[in-house]
Design an enzyme around this catalytic site. Sequence first.
Site, PDB file in Angstrom:
ATOM      1  N   GLY A 125       0.759  -1.233  -0.187  1.00 61.84           N
ATOM      2  CA  GLY A 125       0.153  -0.254  -0.022  1.00 61.84           C
ATOM      3  C   GLY A 125       0.786   1.182   0.085  1.00 61.84           C
ATOM      4  N   ASN A 126       0.196   2.431  -0.275  1.00 59.35           N
ATOM      5  CA  ASN A 126       0.861   3.768  -0.400  1.00 59.35           C
ATOM      6  C   ASN A 126      -0.113   4.948  -0.573  1.00 59.35           C
ATOM      7  OD1 ASN A 126       0.158   3.812  -3.279  1.00 59.35           O
ATOM      8  ND2 ASN A 126       1.438   2.010  -3.355  1.00 59.35           N
ATOM      9  N   SER A 160       7.335   4.921  -4.546  1.00 58.23           N
ATOM     10  CA  SER A 160       6.508   3.664  -4.697  1.00 58.23           C
ATOM     11  C   SER A 160       6.375   3.141  -6.196  1.00 58.23           C
ATOM     12  CB  SER A 160       5.206   3.891  -4.145  1.00 58.23           C
ATOM     13  OG  SER A 160       4.179   3.081  -4.582  1.00 58.23           O
ATOM     14  N   ASP A 210       3.815   2.214  -7.507  1.00 57.03           N
ATOM     15  CA  ASP A 210       2.768   2.696  -7.866  1.00 57.03           C
ATOM     16  C   ASP A 210       2.724   4.105  -8.371  1.00 57.03           C
ATOM     17  OD1 ASP A 210       1.153  -0.067  -7.694  1.00 57.03           O
ATOM     18  OD2 ASP A 210       1.433   0.351  -5.702  1.00 57.03           O
ATOM     19  N   HIS A 227      -3.598   3.775  -1.856  1.00 57.80           N
ATOM     20  CA  HIS A 227      -3.887   2.432  -2.645  1.00 57.80           C
ATOM     21  C   HIS A 227      -3.622   1.727  -1.443  1.00 57.80           C
ATOM     22  CE1 HIS A 227      -3.436  -1.048  -4.801  1.00 57.80           C
ATOM     23  NE2 HIS A 227      -2.213  -1.303  -4.960  1.00 57.80           N
ATOM     24  N   ASP A 229     -23.476   7.556   2.071  1.00 59.88           N
ATOM     25  CA  ASP A 229     -22.835   8.864   2.825  1.00 59.88           C
ATOM     26  C   ASP A 229     -21.549   9.025   2.087  1.00 59.88           C
ATOM     27  OD1 ASP A 229     -24.865   9.357   4.598  1.00 59.88           O
ATOM     28  OD2 ASP A 229     -23.914   8.110   6.162  1.00 59.88           O
ATOM     29  N   HIS A 232      -6.672  -6.506  -9.048  1.00 56.19           N
ATOM     30  CA  HIS A 232      -5.543  -5.861  -8.147  1.00 56.19           C
ATOM     31  C   HIS A 232      -6.037  -5.501  -7.062  1.00 56.19           C
ATOM     32  CE1 HIS A 232      -2.293  -3.091  -8.617  1.00 56.19           C
ATOM     33  NE2 HIS A 232      -2.193  -3.336  -7.335  1.00 56.19           N
ATOM     34  N   TYR A 271     -24.998  18.504   6.602  1.00 49.80           N
ATOM     35  CA  TYR A 271     -24.463  17.532   7.883  1.00 49.80           C
ATOM     36  C   TYR A 271     -23.343  18.128   8.353  1.00 49.80           C
ATOM     37  CZ  TYR A 271     -22.562  13.241  10.059  1.00 49.80           C
ATOM     38  OH  TYR A 271     -22.213  12.219  10.676  1.00 49.80           O
TER      39      TYR A 271
END
Length: 233
Positions: free
Chosen positions: A28-29, A74, A76, A95, A120, A169, A227
């Site tokens: 992840g990143n 990264s 990505d 990600h 929401d 992915h 809200y």
Amino acid sequence: MLLKGLREEVLEANLELVRRGLVLYAFGNASGISRKDGLIAIKPSGVPYERLSAEHVVITKLDGEVVEGDPRPSSDLPTHLEIYKQFADVGGVAHTHSEFATAWAQACKPIPCFGTTHADSFHGEVHVTRCLTRDEIVSDYARNTGGVICRHFSEVDPDAVPAVLVAGHGPFCWGASAAAAAYNAVILESVARIAYYTLTISPDAQPIASHLRDKHFLRKHGKDAYYGQEKTQ
């Protein structure tokens, strides 16, 4: 240190993904962009989160050229860059390979809007991209992943559905900042889990009515949102 504030924000966004259980090891990143400087701050490749600091965060140009930072960015990064180039309002990208959202991506199924928890944050189903072709995978995989994401949103508002499942992915999310992108990633995982449970309980479950979906999304987003508390200067 260049863009110290942005680096610290990107560090915090990455650590939020860890705190919320959305990443394992170095998976992840998250990244953020300074639009006025035309520079990206992104997590370095393969650096364990427990060792990550603001100094490790890499600064690049929109063409991917590294401006500051010793570690490699990264892998990505090219996907993030395509999103920044095509989605003008995006200030951060996250990600993950979070369990439930990734399961939907691997099944190549969009996440239906079964209820107000989903509505929401996402104005309708969370889409899944088409599968990348062999040529797209072997030629410039990460950049082509970004291209597939952006082309999918040619007829969908990326601000109304700030997330996507890349087929086979996993999820990519975005927002007005790196913190917002990480927040959307956390919400997406919750929505993906709830949708799975919904179908487990009732395989014939249907999306909620459009008027209920619109009510919940528009009360929190857009010019007439009401809200929460009013923002003060």
